[in-house]
Design a protein around this motif. Structure first.
Motif: not given
Lengths: 435, 435
Positions: A206, A362-364, B150, B227-237
């Motif tokens: 990513d 948002l995207l991490d 997390l 989509h998970r992101g590097a630390t599985n914490s994507a999406g913190e919109w």
């Protein structure tokens, strides 16, 4: 949504060749270690790449007494890849060998008359044939072409505002004029693919690739692949809002990221600073009131971003040259420790980090890469304040957060990315042949 | 980055079963048509799913004289999937059959003492066994558990601020207490997987699932996968910036999306409106000055979002109940055509559309889905102003832009998503067995 085992084999081929390009010469166990693939899979894929003429056997590794390990190297004469960066006022061509080193370049200016589809196809084909002719002895495996606007990868250009194009079958027009496979895409996608193959996103799942030039955009990679979106136009980060009711942007909205981080926005900040009217930084810049008045939109648009990346043969045409000169002067001022220059770039870096914080929250991502001619000129001084602001504003997660780095790619990233589309196409086509 | 043909087979199994759940009973050619897979592939995968007991033969399709086509149906007694939604003050359990219909539910409140890892594992295990006992005759294929914080999918919970957890091996603790495979993830990932399997993102490549509750978050799907992101914490919109220097947010920053679109933010707008101090809409809300004073952060955090989704057995504990009651009253006011209620929700919808515009400009999705208890209560009145603002503020692309819709999922989407993690796990494990 159709997933086939051919996709997997192609993706694994990409990985093995990518790693071989990075480490050449390299042993099969070395490739297996770096890619995470099994030695058996690597051996099979390497065999295919040797058969395709992309890799060659290159002697043996020194070993401490055990059986010597065979080494593989990229075949420098295995073929050539052509990348073409088409913009409103120029087209730039680079020819690469399979190690992604530049063999030849070409640069041509485009006038308004060149916006007619047939005529543009003719100009592109001529430039490609000319540049390829300057790299004799290399068979061209494919030609990647990037176009501003909405590019439909299958057939053509569904929309290009600058020339009033709608639904132009550019690939067809090029295929009539060139004997090579043609791959069409947009420049932001090229930037991200360049970083995945030969830059700071290699081996990452990513990544965000931030293009700072006249325009501003974000190339997104998820799961090690470029994210395209429903209309292949994801990544328009430059036209998301940094400050509501802020500066006017050339897109017609206000407060866009690009209005502050694009070259004209930085130059604007510098001029106000030079006028003794320093613009306040992100913490003090009021929305709605007190901001700068309307500024003329930069006349060049997207293309000015990259015209200075390449051969350096761009003809001057006023305002764009002004921007380049102003950013160049700013870089020299920073290098000389000049306080106004340093302050303008520090404020810009702070805005960059603040804007990136939302993307990171948002995207991490694992890594954020800065590319484009403004990043190359000012990156040294942009990075520290950007990193500090990113750390302050992004949602805190355990660990250190994503790296923020400058692109290590030393050539025009759009041409390099366009050429890697051709390389990927050749690898996928090789897969089809033996399927 | 390792891609194997097993991944492909598993992904294709997901697709076939997903489609069979949607269309059951359905013919093999029908599945091939809907999934885009070849009839041969569908026949093979359907055979595997029959062997795994997930699909059953279900008679023949009426045909206009030709050879009758065999139909496949989801096997309702083929197994049960358990989804557990764990939050700070409650845990909610739902047991699903393979058609993703609810067989049994359980709801328990959690006190501060339950935050000790061993104790929480005990509470979760007890609730799972209790609920599964109320769905006799169904073999449990797996248990999906979502946790705030997390979540490391492999091992446990790397960080949970509410309980001061760091590196708790929750899956291990659960595996000691439950005889079923355990799947751990976070609630936003569950919401997006629920929409991919049984909601508005089914069959889509790129989707955004916006959770509106006490907290606000975005589940992202790219290429048909979360989509998970590097630390599985994507999406913190919810913690990206909507208005710089705006309202304080419970995360410690100012102007976050959540401060305006979370239930407490909406209630705040309503109260000011009731006080005769209507807060200005997005166009008039000044950054930095004139905004509302600090508000108490909601005591519940994430969990209040979903406590009202499920069994409806939540015990009241003051402020959270206030929020639910206030949002409920607002919904009734809108239904009755009450001007203040309509205006507050219109303003909120406009802010929602404005905030979504940046996401859409950046990510170019096919569909944006609103989920969560606030979306369910207010969605009818939020959608029109949100659609209008999205259309006004998102970068214009040819075509109609993404759909903005309410989730069609009628049960707790977090429990449903958690259960589908278990379903996906069972499908992947079946793949391993016959590999």
């Amino acid at each position: 949504m159709r997933h086939t085992s051919r996709d997997i084999r192609t993706a694994n081929r990409y990985q093995v060749l990518r790693q071989a390009i990075a480490d050449s010469p390299v042993s099969r166990p070395g490739l297996a270690r770096e890619t995470g693939l099994s030695l058996a899979t690597v051996a099979t894929l390497a065999g295919e790449l040797v058969e395709l003429g992309m890799l060659v056997e290159a002697g043996f590794e020194e070993s401490g007494g055990g059986r010597p390990r065979g080494l593989l190297a990229v075949n420098p004469s295995g073929g050539a890849l052509v990348g073409v960066d088409v913009a409103e006022t120029y087209l730039h061509v680079e020819v690469f060998d399979l190690a992604l080193r530049v063999l030849a370049r070409g640069h041509e200016t485009l006038g308004p008359a060149d916006g007619a589809p047939e005529r543009l196809a003719q100009r592109i084909a001529g430039a490609v044939l000319g540049a390829a002719g300057r790299a004799p002895g290399h068979r061209v495996l494919g030609v990647g072409v990037t176009m501003p606007g909405l590019v439909d990868r299958e057939g053509g250009v569904s929309f290009a505002a600058n020339w009033g194009w709608r639904g132009v079958p550019l690939r067809e027009l090029l295929a009539e004029r060139l004997p090579h496979p043609i791959y069409l895409d947009n420049p932001m996608r090229a930037c991200v693919v360049a970083e995945l193959w030969a830059g700071a996103a290699r081996g990452r799942e990513d990544a965000l690739v931030i293009n700072l030039g006249t325009g501003v955009g974000a190339g997104l990679a998820f799961g090690g692949r470029p994210h395209r979106g429903a209309t292949n136009s994801a990544g328009e980060w430059g036209h998301t809002t940094l400050l509501p009711h802020g500066r006017p942007c050339r897109c017609g909205r206000r407060g866009c990221v690009e209005a502050y981080l694009g070259a004209p926005g930085i130059v604007h900040r510098l001029r106000r600073s030079g006028d003794g009217r320093p613009e306040r930084g992100p913490a003090g810049e009021q929305a709605g009131a007190g901001g700068p008045g309307p500024e003329h939109p930069p006349p060049g648009g997207e293309e000015a971003d990259r015209r200075h990346e390449g051969a350096g043969s761009a003809a001057g045409d006023g305002p764009q040259e002004d921007q380049t000169a102003a950013i160049g002067a700013l870089a020299r001022g920073c290098a000389a420790g000049e306080p106004t220059a340093r302050e303008v770039v520090r404020e810009t870096g702070e805005l960059l980090g603040t804007a990136l914080a939302d993307l990171v929250t948002l995207l991490d991502p694992e890594v954020v890469v800065l590319t484009g001619w403004v990043a190359r000129r000012l990156g040294t001084w942009l990075l520290p304040p950007a990193r500090a602001a990113l750390g302050r504003h992004a949602l805190r997660r355990p660990g250190t957060g994503p790296e923020l780095v400058l692109s290590p790619v030393r050539t025009n990233p759009v041409c390099l990315g366009a050429a890697t589309f051709a390389l990927e196409g050749a690898l996928a086509a090789g897969g089809r042949k033996d399927a």
